[in-house]
Write a protein that holds these residues in place. Structure first.
Motif, PDB file in Angstrom:
ATOM      1  N   ASN A  12       0.803  -1.235   0.000  1.00 36.63           N
ATOM      2  CA  ASN A  12       0.000   0.000   0.000  1.00 36.63           C
ATOM      3  C   ASN A  12       0.830   1.277   0.000  1.00 36.63           C
ATOM      4  O   ASN A  12       0.276   2.369   0.172  1.00 36.63           O
ATOM      5  N   GLY A  13       2.130   1.204  -0.227  1.00 34.07           N
ATOM      6  CA  GLY A  13       2.962   2.403  -0.179  1.00 34.07           C
ATOM      7  C   GLY A  13       2.506   3.490  -1.141  1.00 34.07           C
ATOM      8  O   GLY A  13       2.344   4.655  -0.747  1.00 34.07           O
ATOM      9  N   SER A  14       2.267   3.130  -2.400  1.00 31.33           N
ATOM     10  CA  SER A  14       1.839   4.147  -3.369  1.00 31.33           C
ATOM     11  C   SER A  14       0.401   4.586  -3.108  1.00 31.33           C
ATOM     12  O   SER A  14       0.033   5.736  -3.361  1.00 31.33           O
ATOM     13  N   LYS A  15      -0.437   3.679  -2.587  1.00 25.08           N
ATOM     14  CA  LYS A  15      -1.818   4.058  -2.266  1.00 25.08           C
ATOM     15  C   LYS A  15      -1.851   5.084  -1.138  1.00 25.08           C
ATOM     16  O   LYS A  15      -2.639   6.033  -1.178  1.00 25.08           O
ATOM     17  N   PHE A  16      -1.001   4.890  -0.117  1.00 27.85           N
ATOM     18  CA  PHE A  16      -0.923   5.887   0.942  1.00 27.85           C
ATOM     19  C   PHE A  16      -0.553   7.255   0.361  1.00 27.85           C
ATOM     20  O   PHE A  16      -1.115   8.280   0.744  1.00 27.85           O
ATOM     21  N   ALA A  17       0.424   7.250  -0.567  1.00 33.88           N
ATOM     22  CA  ALA A  17       0.867   8.508  -1.166  1.00 33.88           C
ATOM     23  C   ALA A  17      -0.267   9.191  -1.918  1.00 33.88           C
ATOM     24  O   ALA A  17      -0.523  10.392  -1.734  1.00 33.88           O
ATOM     25  N   LEU A  18      -0.964   8.443  -2.780  1.00 33.21           N
ATOM     26  CA  LEU A  18      -2.008   9.044  -3.601  1.00 33.21           C
ATOM     27  C   LEU A  18      -3.209   9.455  -2.754  1.00 33.21           C
ATOM     28  O   LEU A  18      -3.795  10.529  -2.959  1.00 33.21           O
ATOM     29  N   TRP A  19      -3.583   8.644  -1.795  1.00 30.29           N
ATOM     30  CA  TRP A  19      -4.706   8.940  -0.905  1.00 30.29           C
ATOM     31  C   TRP A  19      -4.477  10.258  -0.170  1.00 30.29           C
ATOM     32  O   TRP A  19      -5.321  11.163  -0.206  1.00 30.29           O
TER      33      TRP A  19
END
Length: 239
Positions: free
Chosen positions: A167-174
């Motif tokens: 979820n690293g990139s999802k955290f960033a985009l969120w």
């Protein structure tokens, strides 16, 4: 079949109309030119982006459909919320642009990435003139996720993301969606639609609709959207 693409002049940063883009391959518009900051910004302000391989000439694209996320439409799944509650990450903006673009290239490997040395240098130059920006996800002092892209008024044109943890990139985009919306941002351009982007809330816009929205929003200044700072700290939510 022979394709004709108009070559870009060395001393002219204008592009052909996006309506001239080919149907096959979808969106291919022009060839040549360079990756100077002035030409790149002219491209993004016109709904065009560069995409080419290590051995290819410079190719410029404006696909017939565009993947767009409205920040308020970002889909936060129950599993992502649960992962966030258990995480120990901090999300920042513009703390490590060069490291983010390096990781975006490295995670795909030299045979699959379009983020060549030439591309990295070009976007670093855009960052240095405050037109390209990064979002970073940190676990303790380690960079474990992030994204980068180009700011065009109320649009943010996303280029690439990476994750070294779940979820690293999802955290960033969120968290960027929250921050971007609060600063007056309206649209995140994700370029080409994929099932992954659709699961995050992206919708496919016809080129004409995208261009109309871009032209209406590209000259509107945001608030302090890209000042380097922490935009989310999940460690505080657990204290």
């Amino acid at each position: 079949m022979t394709l004709f693409l108009p070559p870009l002049a060395a001393d002219d940063f204008r592009f052909p109309p996006v309506s001239d883009a080919l149907a096959h391959p979808d969106g291919l518009l022009a060839i040549g030119g360079d990756l100077s900051a002035a030409r790149l910004m002219s491209a993004y302000r016109s709904g065009i982006f560069p995409w080419f391989g290590e051995e290819d000439p410079l190719l410029w694209w404006s696909p017939s459909e565009r993947a767009i996320i409205r920040p308020s439409d970002f889909h936060v799944s129950r599993s992502l919320r649960k992962a966030a509650r258990k995480s120990q990450v901090t999300v920042t903006i513009n703390h490590a642009f060069e490291a983010v673009i390096h990781q975006c290239a490295a995670i795909r490997g030299p045979e699959q990435t379009w983020i060549t040395d030439q591309m990295r240098e070009a976007y670093l130059a855009l960052h240095q003139q405050h037109d390209a920006h990064s979002v970073e996800v940190w676990q303790e002092d380690q960079l474990v996720g992030g994204l980068y892209g180009v700011a065009v008024g109320q649009f943010f044109c996303g280029e690439s993301m990476f994750s070294l943890i779940d979820n690293g990139s999802k955290f960033a985009l969120w968290q960027f969606c929250h921050h971007f919306q609060a600063q007056g941002g309206q649209y995140i351009d994700c370029q080409m639609m994929t099932p992954h982007l659709a699961s995050l809330g992206a919708t496919a816009w016809p080129r004409d609709e995208f261009i109309h929205a871009l032209y209406a929003a590209r000259d509107t200044r945001l608030k302090a959207a890209y000042m380097p700072h922490v935009i989310a700290d999940f460690r505080e939510r657990q204290s």
